[in-house]
Write a protein that holds these residues in place. Structure first.
Motif: not given
Lengths: 391, 236
Positions: B54, B57-58, B132, B135-136
């Motif tokens: 996460i 990615n963010a 994000s 990613g999660l």
């Protein structure tokens, strides 16, 4: 009068899979008989349990799989390959191993090693040895409790006692496996190879260790006769042309070479060649397992390399490895190496240049090699199919 | 609520099933096979990977306008390494037992191809919110796979579930331990790495089996074909 002109090939091979398998099964009889004579009924019980489980698994998988057109399952079920796998597994297991060892081993051999890779003729690994290694890695305690030969045992082990030990872990009188393995003077006895390995770590020399009673008068009490039995069976197979001489010869020669070197340089820590030849699974591996046409190398040169590599690995594992015997591991490692060996030992085709001289046929080589492998699998292991179709 | 957008649904579906990092992309196999011997280890590593995923990615998505194409990989690796260091220090502080049992595989998350793969393939091309969320979901898919693998191997290997959960979740979790069956000898192969390969192979096979079954159930979309009439003048 009619004159039929048959198309080529004119020489029809009569060897079907089932005939070949039956021949190999007959050839195991002398070895199994010696095993029965020295270790009692245990292995026979394991062999019969393994055959039952293997056939049951084979039947289940075959009925789940796509049916070969127009043929019933029984044709494939009784081609002898599953039975042979089960017999080899049963021979390799310790005589007093619990029953679930055999069940897990037989199911794993047939289901995972044979059928998940595509069934007869497609398995990259020898099913019996892969199952043996699975069991050895997973259950080291049960898989190493080889009993001493019957003549050394203080407790009599007849058929009923053996059966009850395999099923419940105790004899009818209530002796455990550990007690069965204990000699009158309180020592637990292991196989000659195991004893030798332990003694070496205790600081004994080979000569001192081999004075122990487990080694008998010659090389390894009982084991030498078992190995001679398998040697006899293997020679029978070679005369019947069921197996090729290249693999056993190069395997045994390789063991001879490496052990001779070790024995000549340091006789105190390296056992002589005859001991290595006639103990453990050497002869079984040489004539019955490494010669598997599906998982081995193809050409004669390839087979020589294959056997020599296996012999080298066996000697290395026996001398330096963590396990007393290394035949099963050597077989699996060589099975992995077989495609590579095939790639580099491709025989020259008549009328063609040596493939090494051609620079731009890298892809071709791999392709033909694959085709070779497929051909071989079809021809040697799956002949039943082709001959059936031809008829 | 933009959360239920088709786009987000698609991202979730991709991460959890259709493009699962472990089952389909077969990425990050090294930790996947090495530490899934118990459910607790699997959960610990899964959570760590998810947090890193996460975060990376963010961040990658935030700075995607300023990163030159030529040196993007080192930058991604440095961002990932920063998050891994944070997670590692956190685990060292709060779940020390688990930190020890995960060992080298915790810092090795840096080299997990699943993470750098997502940074390269998705986060560097999409806005922060989607990145994000991706990613999660990818992290969740990875964690779920780790959990299933860990459960299979733990049950087969030692006949328990959630053994040592107190290392991760605190003392109360010691009660979570379930003894499924008792066996005199452990099935060592399931605990050793080969067992992970076998279990993974069977899981991939199961996924493919389900996918084919679902595909068979789908009503077939019939293509409109132009029927041609064959005219054969020579016919007698």
């Amino acid at each position: 009068m009619t004159f039929f002109i048959a198309s080529s090939p004119h020489e029809h091979s009569r060897s079907k899979t089932s005939r070949l398998m039956r021949l190999v099964i007959y050839a195991t009889i002398p070895g199994i008989f010696a095993q029965w004579y020295f270790f009692g009924w245990g292995n026979l019980i394991h062999i019969s349990m393994a055959i039952f489980c293997a056939l049951l698994t084979e039947f289940t998988v075959l009925s789940l799989r796509e049916k070969p057109n127009g043929k019933s399952i029984s044709h494939q079920l009784f081609d002898g390959s599953a039975v042979l796998t089960a017999i080899l597994l049963g021979i390799a297991l310790p005589a007093l191993a619990p029953w679930w060892i055999t069940v897990i081993g037989a199911i794993f051999a047939i289901l995972v090693v044979k059928h998940l890779y595509g069934g007869l003729g497609h398995n990259p690994f020898n099913p019996a040895m892969a199952a043996y290694v699975l069991l050895l890695v997973s259950f080291p305690v049960q898989m190493t409790n080889w009993q001493p030969p019957l003549s050394l045992m203080s407790i009599q082990l007849d058929f009923g006692n053996t059966l009850s030990t395999i099923l419940t872990g105790y004899t009818q009188e209530g002796y455990s496996v550990a007690q069965l393995r204990t000699h009158v003077d309180g020592y637990t006895m292991a196989t000659p190879l195991d004893t030798l390995k332990t003694d070496l770590t205790l600081g004994l020399t080979i000569a001192e260790s081999r004075a122990g009673m487990i080694f008998g008068d010659n090389f390894a009490l009982g084991w030498e006769w078992i190995n001679l039995g398998f040697l006899a069976g293997g020679l029978f197979l070679i005369t019947k042309k069921a197996i090729h001489w290249a693999v056993p010869v190069s395997f045994l020669a390789s063991i001879w070479l490496w052990t001779l070197g070790g024995y000549a340089l340091a006789p105190d820590i390296n056992a002589p060649t005859m001991f290595h030849w006639l103990s453990g699974a050497t002869m079984l591996g040489a004539f019955f397992i490494l010669t598997d046409p599906v998982t081995g190398a193809t050409s004669i040169k390839g087979r020589l390399v294959f056997g020599a590599l296996a012999g080298f690995i066996v000697v290395m594992i026996r001398n330096f490895g963590g396990y007393p015997d290394g035949v099963a591991f050597a077989v699996l490692l060589c099975n992995m190496a077989a495609p590579l060996i095939d790639l580099y030992t491709k025989p020259r085709t008549y009328g063609h240049l040596n493939s090494k001289n051609n620079t731009n046929n890298e892809n071709k080589t791999t392709n033909t090699n694959k085709a070779n492998k497929a051909n071989k699998a079809n021809k040697t292991a799956n002949t039943s199919k082709t001959t059936k179709e031809r008829n | 609520m933009s959360f239920l957008n088709a786009e987000y649904k698609e991202i979730a579906w991709q991460g959890l099933w259709k493009n699962n990092p472990g089952l389909v992309q077969i990425l990050g196999l090294c930790p996947l096979l090495a530490v899934t011997s118990t459910v607790t280890n699997a959960l610990g590593l899964g959570l760590a990977t998810m947090l890193v995923l996460i975060g990376s990615n963010a961040t990658v998505s935030l700075i995607r306008q300023w990163v030159p194409k030529e040196i993007r990989i080192p930058i991604f690796v440095m961002i990932i390494a920063a998050f891994v260091t944070c997670v590692q220090l956190l685990m060292n502080a709060f779940t020390y037992g688990l930190y020890q049992s995960l060992g080298i595989f915790l810092p090795l998350i840096v080299t997990n191809c699943a993470i750098i793969g997502r940074a390269e393939a998705y986060a560097s091309k999409n806005p922060v919110k989607q990145a994000s969320f991706d990613g999660l979901m990818m992290g969740l898919g990875f964690t779920l796979l780790l959990l299933v693998l860990g459960a299979i191997r733990e049950i087969l290997g030692q006949g328990t579930l959630f053994d040592g959960a107190d290392l991760l979740l605190g003392d109360w979790a010691a009660n979570l331990r379930i003894e499924v069956f008792h066996f005199d000898s452990k099935f060592l192969l399931a605990i050793l790495p080969p067992g992970a390969f076998f279990a993974m192979g069977f899981l991939i096979a199961a996924k493919n089996f389900i996918d084919t079954k679902v595909a068979e159930r789908q009503p077939k979309v019939e293509d409109k074909t132009i029927e041609r009439v064959r005219v054969n003048f020579d016919a007698q």
